[in-house]
Write a protein that holds these residues in place. Structure first.
Motif, PDB file in Angstrom:
ATOM      1  N   ASN A  75       0.827  -1.193   0.000  1.00 41.03           N
ATOM      2  CA  ASN A  75       0.000   0.000   0.000  1.00 41.03           C
ATOM      3  C   ASN A  75       0.874   1.260   0.000  1.00 41.03           C
ATOM      4  O   ASN A  75       1.678   1.467   0.908  1.00 41.03           O
ATOM      5  N   ALA A  81      -0.911   6.064  -6.054  1.00 41.14           N
ATOM      6  CA  ALA A  81      -1.610   5.203  -7.008  1.00 41.14           C
ATOM      7  C   ALA A  81      -2.121   6.022  -8.198  1.00 41.14           C
ATOM      8  O   ALA A  81      -1.965   5.606  -9.352  1.00 41.14           O
ATOM      9  N   ASP A 100     -15.164   2.988  -5.420  1.00 41.75           N
ATOM     10  CA  ASP A 100     -16.380   2.816  -4.626  1.00 41.75           C
ATOM     11  C   ASP A 100     -17.590   3.491  -5.276  1.00 41.75           C
ATOM     12  O   ASP A 100     -18.670   3.509  -4.706  1.00 41.75           O
ATOM     13  N   PRO A 208     -14.660   3.178   3.939  1.00 38.82           N
ATOM     14  CA  PRO A 208     -13.691   4.167   3.465  1.00 38.82           C
ATOM     15  C   PRO A 208     -12.382   3.996   4.217  1.00 38.82           C
ATOM     16  O   PRO A 208     -12.387   3.690   5.411  1.00 38.82           O
TER      17      PRO A 208
HETATM   18  N1  UDP Z   1      -7.461   4.173  -2.079  1.00 39.87           N
HETATM   19  C1  UDP Z   1      -6.186   3.721  -2.485  1.00 39.87           C
HETATM   20  N2  UDP Z   1      -5.199   3.605  -1.534  1.00 39.87           N
HETATM   21  C2  UDP Z   1      -5.422   3.909  -0.217  1.00 39.87           C
HETATM   22  C3  UDP Z   1      -6.698   4.395   0.164  1.00 39.87           C
HETATM   23  C4  UDP Z   1      -7.687   4.510  -0.792  1.00 39.87           C
HETATM   24  O1  UDP Z   1      -5.969   3.449  -3.658  1.00 39.87           O
HETATM   25  O2  UDP Z   1      -4.486   3.781   0.575  1.00 39.87           O
HETATM   26  C5  UDP Z   1      -8.534   4.308  -3.103  1.00 39.87           C
HETATM   27  C6  UDP Z   1      -9.851   3.633  -2.719  1.00 39.87           C
HETATM   28  O3  UDP Z   1      -9.862   2.295  -3.143  1.00 39.87           O
HETATM   29  C7  UDP Z   1     -10.873   4.472  -3.468  1.00 39.87           C
HETATM   30  C8  UDP Z   1     -10.238   5.866  -3.466  1.00 39.87           C
HETATM   31  O4  UDP Z   1      -8.842   5.676  -3.236  1.00 39.87           O
HETATM   32  O5  UDP Z   1     -11.035   4.041  -4.814  1.00 39.87           O
HETATM   33  C9  UDP Z   1     -10.860   6.776  -2.416  1.00 39.87           C
HETATM   34  O6  UDP Z   1     -10.714   6.202  -1.152  1.00 39.87           O
HETATM   35  P1  UDP Z   1     -11.872   6.205  -0.053  1.00 39.87           P
HETATM   36  O7  UDP Z   1     -13.179   5.905  -0.691  1.00 39.87           O
HETATM   37  O8  UDP Z   1     -11.417   5.320   1.038  1.00 39.87           O
HETATM   38  O9  UDP Z   1     -11.827   7.702   0.475  1.00 39.87           O
HETATM   39  P2  UDP Z   1     -12.895   8.902   0.392  1.00 39.87           P
HETATM   40  O10 UDP Z   1     -12.199   9.939  -0.437  1.00 39.87           O
HETATM   41  O11 UDP Z   1     -14.130   8.394  -0.290  1.00 39.87           O
HETATM   42  O12 UDP Z   1     -13.105   9.311   1.786  1.00 39.87           O
END
Ligand code: UDP
Ligand code: MG
Length: 314
Positions: A75, A81, A100, A208
């Motif tokens: 990670n 990423a 998501d 999340p």
């Molecule tokens: N994600 C990732 N690496 C991480 C955390 C999140 O690639 O360490 C991706 C996750 O799979 C999703 C996007 O980043 O597609 C947004 O993450 P999340 O929904 O957890 O955060 P939000 O912005 O919705 O609070």
């Protein structure tokens, strides 16, 4: 016949196995509706997922040649990423879409439309900041501070859900800084931009991975990455303390020995000592501020950001 333009859809995914099937269905609807006008590639970056994400995406790659998988060894975080996605995409434009499906994927068509109208950056701005009072206030505070202390102008509610043109992708890929907030860097670059307002949806499945602490950490590294103001705070504080304590010392000295004021004469030696100490604390802090100016210069040199970004040369 004109060659169809290629649109890259980039998706960072960290333990999103539950969402991949739905993601595939929804993204395909978008692609099918536009496949006569554009070519599409979908790049999913598994950011060290420990669940079934990789296996599920592998299946997609097998059955659909538009799909590609980049698998990280561990990670590295969403920012890295997405950077990997930008570095490995071939599109004339690239758009980030969360796995998501919180970002309404049907809007991709509107992003493309605005891009065709001549915008280099099309930013999705989230209307309802879902979340509690604290996170709403936090996000407001974040943007007002960021806009005040840095050269980067970000609209409150800006998200990663954004389309950028090939020129912007190529420039972004030149950035070498490691501690990065991709959307901050894109905002720093400028370019012609437009906004699309949308309401974020609830997450389809899973949890999340960005909790409150992680968000605060992200905010701090945005401040530090995009502005040198935090470094200078110590210096300003030092100067402030030095000036106030010198004024106090002068008032006490003059009042005591020249006007022989009764009240001032009754100030104890300990209190005066405290003020003198405060003065020296001020001196030390301003010296720290001075050192931080040098650190700021070093920081600027090592991030090695391009001096300027050229949009075009005629
Ligand atoms: N994600 C990732 N690496 C991480 C955390 C999140 O690639 O360490 C991706 C996750 O799979 C999703 C996007 O980043 O597609 C947004 O993450 P999340 O929904 O957890 O955060 P939000 O912005 O919705 O609070
Ligand atoms: Mg999400």
């Amino acid at each position: 016949m004109l060659m169809k333009k290629l649109i890259s859809i980039i998706t960072p995914a960290f333990n999103e196995a539950e969402n991949i099937d739905k993601y595939y269905v929804e993204v395909n609807k978008v692609i099918e509706s536009q496949k006569d006008n554009y070519n599409f590639e979908v790049i999913i970056i598994s950011d060290g997922s420990t669940d079934d994400t990789v296996r599920k995406v592998e299946q997609l790659v097998k059955k659909n040649k538009r799909y590609h998988l980049i698998e990280f060894s561990r990670n590295f975080g969403k920012e890295i990423a997405t950077s990997a996605g930008y570095m490995n995409c071939h599109g004339d434009a690239a758009i980030i879409l969360d796995a998501d499906l919180q970002f309404p994927q049907e809007l991709i068509l509107q992003f493309i439309k605005k891009w065709e109208e001549g915008n280099d950056v099309v930013v999705g701005v989230r209307k309802n900041n879902s979340g509690n009072f604290v996170s709403k206030l936090g996000s407001k505070l974040f943007y007002s501070i960021l806009n005040r202390i840095s050269d980067t102008k970000s609209v409150p509610g800006s998200t990663d859900f954004r389309l950028i043109d090939r020129t912007v992708i190529d420039q972004l890929n030149k950035f070498t800084e490691r501690n990065r907030i991709t959307r901050g860097l894109i905002d720093w670059m400028g370019f012609k931009r437009d906004y699309i307002h949308f309401e974020a949806r609830e997450r389809v499945g899973g949890r999340p991975s960005y909790n409150f602490i992680k968000k605060v950490r992200l905010a701090i590294s945005s401040f530090v990455g995009l502005s040198l103001f935090p470094l200078k705070i110590a210096g300003y504080l030092g100067i402030f303390i030095m000036i106030t304590s010198s004024i106090l010392l002068v008032v006490i000295f003059v009042g005591r020995y020249i006007f022989e004021n009764r009240y001032i004469a009754s100030i104890t030696g300990t209190a005066i000592l405290a003020i003198i100490l405060m003065f020296f604390v001020g001196v030390i802090l301003s010296c720290l501020g001075l050192i931080s100016l040098y650190i700021a210069t070093i920081y600027n040199e090592v991030t090695n950001r391009p001096l300027y970004i050229i949009k075009r040369i005629i």
